[in-house]
Design an enzyme around this catalytic site. Sequence first.
Site, PDB file in Angstrom:
ATOM      1  N   LYS A 295      45.963  38.834  42.850  1.00  0.00           N
ATOM      2  CA  LYS A 295      45.867  39.463  41.537  1.00  0.00           C
ATOM      3  C   LYS A 295      44.465  39.521  40.927  1.00  0.00           C
ATOM      4  O   LYS A 295      44.240  40.249  39.957  1.00  0.00           O
ATOM      5  CB  LYS A 295      46.786  38.719  40.544  1.00  0.00           C
ATOM      6  CG  LYS A 295      48.269  38.934  40.822  1.00  0.00           C
ATOM      7  CD  LYS A 295      48.712  40.335  40.432  1.00  0.00           C
ATOM      8  CE  LYS A 295      50.052  40.712  40.974  1.00  0.00           C
ATOM      9  NZ  LYS A 295      50.038  41.747  42.005  1.00  0.00           N
ATOM     10  N   TYR A 383      54.381  41.650  42.611  1.00  0.00           N
ATOM     11  CA  TYR A 383      53.398  41.793  43.686  1.00  0.00           C
ATOM     12  C   TYR A 383      52.770  43.181  43.681  1.00  0.00           C
ATOM     13  O   TYR A 383      51.550  43.324  43.859  1.00  0.00           O
ATOM     14  CB  TYR A 383      54.051  41.491  45.040  1.00  0.00           C
ATOM     15  CG  TYR A 383      53.048  41.322  46.162  1.00  0.00           C
ATOM     16  CD1 TYR A 383      52.339  40.136  46.318  1.00  0.00           C
ATOM     17  CD2 TYR A 383      52.794  42.357  47.059  1.00  0.00           C
ATOM     18  CE1 TYR A 383      51.405  39.988  47.337  1.00  0.00           C
ATOM     19  CE2 TYR A 383      51.862  42.215  48.080  1.00  0.00           C
ATOM     20  CZ  TYR A 383      51.166  41.025  48.216  1.00  0.00           C
ATOM     21  OH  TYR A 383      50.232  40.883  49.213  1.00  0.00           O
TER      22      TYR A 383
HETATM   23  P1  FAD Z   1      32.802  39.256  40.319  1.00  0.00           P
HETATM   24  O1  FAD Z   1      33.242  39.971  41.533  1.00  0.00           O
HETATM   25  O2  FAD Z   1      32.620  37.782  40.401  1.00  0.00           O
HETATM   26  O3  FAD Z   1      31.444  39.937  39.836  1.00  0.00           O
HETATM   27  C1  FAD Z   1      30.633  39.345  38.860  1.00  0.00           C
HETATM   28  C2  FAD Z   1      29.215  39.807  39.038  1.00  0.00           C
HETATM   29  O4  FAD Z   1      28.435  39.214  38.011  1.00  0.00           O
HETATM   30  C3  FAD Z   1      28.615  39.384  40.366  1.00  0.00           C
HETATM   31  O5  FAD Z   1      28.067  40.471  41.053  1.00  0.00           O
HETATM   32  C4  FAD Z   1      27.566  38.357  39.983  1.00  0.00           C
HETATM   33  O6  FAD Z   1      26.438  38.372  40.845  1.00  0.00           O
HETATM   34  C5  FAD Z   1      27.226  38.784  38.573  1.00  0.00           C
HETATM   35  N1  FAD Z   1      26.666  37.685  37.793  1.00  0.00           N
HETATM   36  C6  FAD Z   1      27.036  36.390  37.783  1.00  0.00           C
HETATM   37  N2  FAD Z   1      26.223  35.675  37.006  1.00  0.00           N
HETATM   38  C7  FAD Z   1      25.324  36.538  36.508  1.00  0.00           C
HETATM   39  C8  FAD Z   1      24.203  36.371  35.651  1.00  0.00           C
HETATM   40  N3  FAD Z   1      23.842  35.176  35.192  1.00  0.00           N
HETATM   41  N4  FAD Z   1      23.486  37.465  35.339  1.00  0.00           N
HETATM   42  C9  FAD Z   1      23.821  38.685  35.837  1.00  0.00           C
HETATM   43  N5  FAD Z   1      24.857  38.895  36.662  1.00  0.00           N
HETATM   44  C10 FAD Z   1      25.601  37.823  36.986  1.00  0.00           C
HETATM   45  N6  FAD Z   1      41.034  37.579  44.665  1.00  0.00           N
HETATM   46  C11 FAD Z   1      42.066  37.996  45.376  1.00  0.00           C
HETATM   47  O7  FAD Z   1      42.889  38.755  44.846  1.00  0.00           O
HETATM   48  N7  FAD Z   1      42.189  37.586  46.687  1.00  0.00           N
HETATM   49  C12 FAD Z   1      41.255  36.768  47.299  1.00  0.00           C
HETATM   50  O8  FAD Z   1      41.384  36.430  48.467  1.00  0.00           O
HETATM   51  C13 FAD Z   1      40.176  36.326  46.564  1.00  0.00           C
HETATM   52  N8  FAD Z   1      39.237  35.498  47.104  1.00  0.00           N
HETATM   53  C14 FAD Z   1      38.200  35.072  46.329  1.00  0.00           C
HETATM   54  C15 FAD Z   1      37.240  34.185  46.857  1.00  0.00           C
HETATM   55  C16 FAD Z   1      36.182  33.717  46.064  1.00  0.00           C
HETATM   56  C17 FAD Z   1      35.155  32.766  46.649  1.00  0.00           C
HETATM   57  C18 FAD Z   1      36.105  34.117  44.718  1.00  0.00           C
HETATM   58  C19 FAD Z   1      34.972  33.605  43.841  1.00  0.00           C
HETATM   59  C20 FAD Z   1      37.052  34.996  44.200  1.00  0.00           C
HETATM   60  C21 FAD Z   1      38.113  35.476  44.993  1.00  0.00           C
HETATM   61  N9  FAD Z   1      39.082  36.360  44.493  1.00  0.00           N
HETATM   62  C22 FAD Z   1      40.109  36.773  45.228  1.00  0.00           C
HETATM   63  C23 FAD Z   1      39.030  36.867  43.171  1.00  0.00           C
HETATM   64  C24 FAD Z   1      38.437  38.265  43.122  1.00  0.00           C
HETATM   65  O9  FAD Z   1      37.470  38.418  44.121  1.00  0.00           O
HETATM   66  C25 FAD Z   1      37.852  38.410  41.738  1.00  0.00           C
HETATM   67  O10 FAD Z   1      38.934  38.355  40.820  1.00  0.00           O
HETATM   68  C26 FAD Z   1      37.041  39.678  41.527  1.00  0.00           C
HETATM   69  O11 FAD Z   1      35.847  39.609  42.259  1.00  0.00           O
HETATM   70  C27 FAD Z   1      36.744  39.871  40.056  1.00  0.00           C
HETATM   71  O12 FAD Z   1      35.787  40.864  39.891  1.00  0.00           O
HETATM   72  P2  FAD Z   1      34.702  40.758  38.730  1.00  0.00           P
HETATM   73  O13 FAD Z   1      33.920  42.005  38.820  1.00  0.00           O
HETATM   74  O14 FAD Z   1      35.378  40.390  37.475  1.00  0.00           O
HETATM   75  O15 FAD Z   1      33.810  39.492  39.105  1.00  0.00           O
HETATM   76  C1  DHB Z   2      44.035  38.777  50.784  1.00  0.00           C
HETATM   77  C2  DHB Z   2      43.752  37.834  49.872  1.00  0.00           C
HETATM   78  C3  DHB Z   2      44.761  37.339  49.076  1.00  0.00           C
HETATM   79  O1  DHB Z   2      44.501  36.425  48.162  1.00  0.00           O
HETATM   80  C4  DHB Z   2      46.056  37.800  49.191  1.00  0.00           C
HETATM   81  O2  DHB Z   2      47.024  37.272  48.413  1.00  0.00           O
HETATM   82  C5  DHB Z   2      46.325  38.758  50.101  1.00  0.00           C
HETATM   83  C6  DHB Z   2      45.305  39.264  50.903  1.00  0.00           C
HETATM   84  C7  DHB Z   2      42.944  39.299  51.649  1.00  0.00           C
HETATM   85  O3  DHB Z   2      41.813  38.824  51.529  1.00  0.00           O
HETATM   86  O4  DHB Z   2      43.211  40.163  52.471  1.00  0.00           O
END
Ligand code: FAD
Ligand code: DHB
Length: 388
Positions: A295, A383
Site C-alpha cells: 500500500k 488489496y
Molecule cells: P519516497 O519514495 O521516499 O521519496 C521521497 C524523496 O524525498 C526521495 O527521493 C528522497 O531522496 C527525498 N528527500 C528525502 N529527504 C530529503 C531532503 N532532506 N531534502 C530533499 N529531498 C529529500 N512499499 C510497498 O508497497 N512495497 C514495498 O515492497 C516497499 N518496500 C520499501 C522498502 C524501503 C526500504 C522503503 C523505505 C519503502 C518501501 N515501500 C514499499 C514503501 C514505498 O516505497 C513508499 O511508500 C513510496 O516510496 C512513497 O513514495 P514517496 O514519494 O512518498 O516517498
Molecule cells: C512487492 C512488494 C510488496 O510489499 C508487496 O506486498 C507485493 C509486492 C514487490 O516489491 O514486488
Amino acid sequence: MRVQVAIIGSGPAGLLLGQLLTNAGIDNVILDRVDRDYILGRIRAGVLEHGTVRLLDEAGAGARLHREGLVHDGVNLAYAGVKHRIDLKALTGRSVMVYGQTEVTQDLMDLRAATGVRTIYNAGNVMPHDFDGQPYVTYEKDGVTHRIDCDFIAGCDGAHGPSRAVAMQHGLKAFERVYPFGWLGVLADVPPVDHELIYANHERGFALCSQRSSIRSRYYLQVPLDAKVEDWPDAAFWDELRLRLPGETAEALATGPSIEKSIAPLRSFVAEPLRYGRLFLVGDAGHIVPPTGAKGLNLAASDVHYLFEGLREHYLERSDAALDAYSTRALARIWNAVRFSWSMTQLLHRLPDQSDFGQRIQESELSWLATSAAAQAALAENYVGLPY
Ligand code: FAD
Ligand code: DHB
C-alpha cells in the site's frame, strides 16, 4: 526564484504531483537531496492499484506501464504447505498491475525532463519556512544558499525529510507501531516461480514471491530486526525461501545471482493532520505502512490525487474547499490502508513473542480466508484498493 508550488522530494509522490500540476498549467519546482540515479537505484514497491494506474494515465505517464506492466487478476496466500488463490477479478471486478516503483519513477522523471520543468537534484539542507505566512524554501547548492518563494509547499520528502520534521514542531500528532522484524528483499534475473504473487505464512517466517517481468523476480523473507545483508549470501537466501514455500512451489523455484539485496524494517506511522498552514505532507512524509499490503506507493498516489484536486481548484476555480478538506479526505483513506496493512502483517508473519492462543487465532483466520468467499472478498476489496 518564485513558483506557485515548491515540491520537496523527487520520489513517486513529488514527481506525480509535479506532472499533474504542470499539465494543469500550475508552475512548480522539485528539489531532492540526492540525484536521479540514486533515486532510481532504490528498489521498493511493485504492485499498483487501479487508482494509481488511472492517475499515472491522467499525468500522461502510463504508456510504458500499459505495455510492460503485468495485469494480475489474482493473488495467492500459502500456509500449511498449501496455496490458496484469491480471485481478485471475480470478487471485485478489478485487477492489480505489477510494475516496479523504479519504473514508475523513471517514467515520471523522463516525462518531466521532456516537458522541460525544473528539478533541482543534489540540493543540500532543504528547508521549508514561514508556511503560516509567505512560504519559501531554502537549499544549498555548490556552496551557495538559494531561496524559492512560493504559494504552497508540498512535503513529498519521505519519512526522514525536513517536512515531517518541521511539522513535528508545529503540533503534529504521531500514531505509531513498530514491528519486531524486517524484510530481506532480493531482486534476481530469474523467471518468477508463479504467474501470480504468493504471500506465504510459514513457521520459519513469512515469505513473498513477487516479480517485475517474465524474467525478473522479487522475493522477500521475514528476518529478525538485527539481521544484516552480509549474513545472507545468495545461497542462504534461496535455501531459506525454498523452506518457507509449499513443496511444489519450492521445487519450481529458479535461482540465480542477486542483483539487489536490502533489508527494510516494518513500521506503521500516521501523522495528523497532514496540513500545516501552506505546507502539506504527502506520501511517506505523512505516513508509513508495513509493505505486507502493498500500500505504501498506492497511498502516496491517492494523497497526490486529493492534493492536486485542492491545488487545481485553488488556482483554476478560485475555491479552497478541496484544499481545506485535503487532510481529512486523505487521512480517511490512509487509515483504511494502515488497518489493512497491519492486519495482513499480523496474519502472515511469525511474531517472536506470539502466545499459543495468538498462534491459533492466526491459523483460524487463515483457514477462514481459505474457505470463505466473504472473507476473501474483504481481503480482495482492500488489496485492489478502495475507491478514492
Ligand atoms: P519516497 O519514495 O521516499 O521519496 C521521497 C524523496 O524525498 C526521495 O527521493 C528522497 O531522496 C527525498 N528527500 C528525502 N529527504 C530529503 C531532503 N532532506 N531534502 C530533499 N529531498 C529529500 N512499499 C510497498 O508497497 N512495497 C514495498 O515492497 C516497499 N518496500 C520499501 C522498502 C524501503 C526500504 C522503503 C523505505 C519503502 C518501501 N515501500 C514499499 C514503501 C514505498 O516505497 C513508499 O511508500 C513510496 O516510496 C512513497 O513514495 P514517496 O514519494 O512518498 O516517498
Ligand atoms: C512487492 C512488494 C510488496 O510489499 C508487496 O506486498 C507485493 C509486492 C514487490 O516489491 O514486488
